[in-house]
Design a protein around this motif. Structure first.
Motif, PDB file in Angstrom:
ATOM      1  N   CYS A  43       0.837  -1.190   0.000  1.00  0.00           N
ATOM      2  CA  CYS A  43       0.000   0.000   0.000  1.00  0.00           C
ATOM      3  C   CYS A  43       0.877   1.246   0.000  1.00  0.00           C
ATOM      4  O   CYS A  43       1.742   1.414   0.860  1.00  0.00           O
ATOM      5  N   GLY A  44       0.658   2.116  -0.967  1.00  0.00           N
ATOM      6  CA  GLY A  44       1.407   3.361  -1.056  1.00  0.00           C
ATOM      7  C   GLY A  44       2.822   3.161  -1.570  1.00  0.00           C
ATOM      8  O   GLY A  44       3.239   2.058  -1.879  1.00  0.00           O
ATOM      9  N   TRP A  59      -7.967   8.204   4.027  1.00  0.00           N
ATOM     10  CA  TRP A  59      -8.515   7.380   2.948  1.00  0.00           C
ATOM     11  C   TRP A  59      -7.411   6.575   2.277  1.00  0.00           C
ATOM     12  O   TRP A  59      -6.341   7.086   1.977  1.00  0.00           O
ATOM     13  N   VAL A  60      -7.676   5.297   2.059  1.00  0.00           N
ATOM     14  CA  VAL A  60      -6.829   4.448   1.231  1.00  0.00           C
ATOM     15  C   VAL A  60      -7.736   3.729   0.242  1.00  0.00           C
ATOM     16  O   VAL A  60      -8.892   3.444   0.558  1.00  0.00           O
ATOM     17  N   PRO A  61      -7.240   3.417  -0.960  1.00  0.00           N
ATOM     18  CA  PRO A  61      -8.092   2.732  -1.929  1.00  0.00           C
ATOM     19  C   PRO A  61      -8.366   1.281  -1.516  1.00  0.00           C
ATOM     20  O   PRO A  61      -7.645   0.705  -0.701  1.00  0.00           O
ATOM     21  N   LYS A  62      -9.387   0.714  -2.109  1.00  0.00           N
ATOM     22  CA  LYS A  62      -9.765  -0.671  -1.779  1.00  0.00           C
ATOM     23  C   LYS A  62      -8.642  -1.657  -2.067  1.00  0.00           C
ATOM     24  O   LYS A  62      -8.565  -2.700  -1.437  1.00  0.00           O
ATOM     25  N   TRP A  79      -5.159  -2.931   6.530  1.00  0.00           N
ATOM     26  CA  TRP A  79      -4.536  -2.444   5.301  1.00  0.00           C
ATOM     27  C   TRP A  79      -3.177  -3.118   5.147  1.00  0.00           C
ATOM     28  O   TRP A  79      -2.527  -3.463   6.124  1.00  0.00           O
ATOM     29  N   TRP A  80      -2.733  -3.265   3.917  1.00  0.00           N
ATOM     30  CA  TRP A  80      -1.384  -3.766   3.676  1.00  0.00           C
ATOM     31  C   TRP A  80      -0.385  -2.765   4.262  1.00  0.00           C
ATOM     32  O   TRP A  80      -0.550  -1.570   4.121  1.00  0.00           O
ATOM     33  N   LYS A  81       0.641  -3.256   4.904  1.00  0.00           N
ATOM     34  CA  LYS A  81       1.616  -2.376   5.563  1.00  0.00           C
ATOM     35  C   LYS A  81       2.895  -2.180   4.746  1.00  0.00           C
ATOM     36  O   LYS A  81       3.582  -1.178   4.902  1.00  0.00           O
ATOM     37  N   GLU A  82       3.233  -3.135   3.896  1.00  0.00           N
ATOM     38  CA  GLU A  82       4.505  -3.050   3.174  1.00  0.00           C
ATOM     39  C   GLU A  82       4.457  -1.983   2.085  1.00  0.00           C
ATOM     40  O   GLU A  82       3.425  -1.790   1.446  1.00  0.00           O
ATOM     41  N   PRO A  83       5.590  -1.319   1.854  1.00  0.00           N
ATOM     42  CA  PRO A  83       5.641  -0.297   0.801  1.00  0.00           C
ATOM     43  C   PRO A  83       5.727  -0.930  -0.590  1.00  0.00           C
ATOM     44  O   PRO A  83       6.489  -1.867  -0.806  1.00  0.00           O
TER      45      PRO A  83
END
Length: 132
Positions: A43-44, A59-62, A79-83
């Motif tokens: 994520c991100g 906000w984060v996308p689905k 949420w996924w934590k890894e970059p």
């Protein structure tokens, strides 16, 4: 340009791309981010807080959600934590040999296409001279 400078430049460019996520003229960019985050379970760019910075909130996308459920939107534990940047960079490093072989095959096919088209052109030109 050093590797560190390249990493910083790439990450800042990717973060600029987050700002365009979901906009009307950037459907391809949106799909690319969704695909990357779904496939790499990330994520991100650096982590999920990148979305907060560019979207002014929480906000984060689905595609960042571990599971597709209504409660995920507000719960950072789901949420996924890894970059994504590091995961994609690692994947590219692991698959560079295969990508090189694929690129070499494409080059060979392109060169053969050029050679055969040139041979065909020369043959047509020679036949045309014979009949003129």
């Amino acid at each position: 340009m050093s590797l560190l400078q390249f990493d910083q430049y790439a990450q800042s460019n990717l973060k600029e791309g987050l700002k365009l996520y979901g906009t009307e003229d950037n459907v391809g960019l949106t799909k690319a981010w969704d695909l990357a985050q779904n496939e790499f379970h990330c994520c991100g760019v650096r982590n999920y807080t990148d979305w907060f910075e560019v979207r002014n909130g929480t906000w984060v996308p689905k595609s960042c959600w571990l599971q597709q459920s209504d409660g995920c939107q507000r719960d950072s534990a789901s949420w996924w934590k890894e970059p994504c940047y590091e995961k994609v960079k690692r994947w590219l490093a692991e698959n560079i040999f295969a990508m090189g072989i694929f690129a070499a095959c494409i080059i060979v096919v392109q060169v053969l296409g050029i050679v055969f088209s040139m041979l065909m052109y020369c043959h047509v030109r020679r036949v045309k001279k014979y009949y003129d």
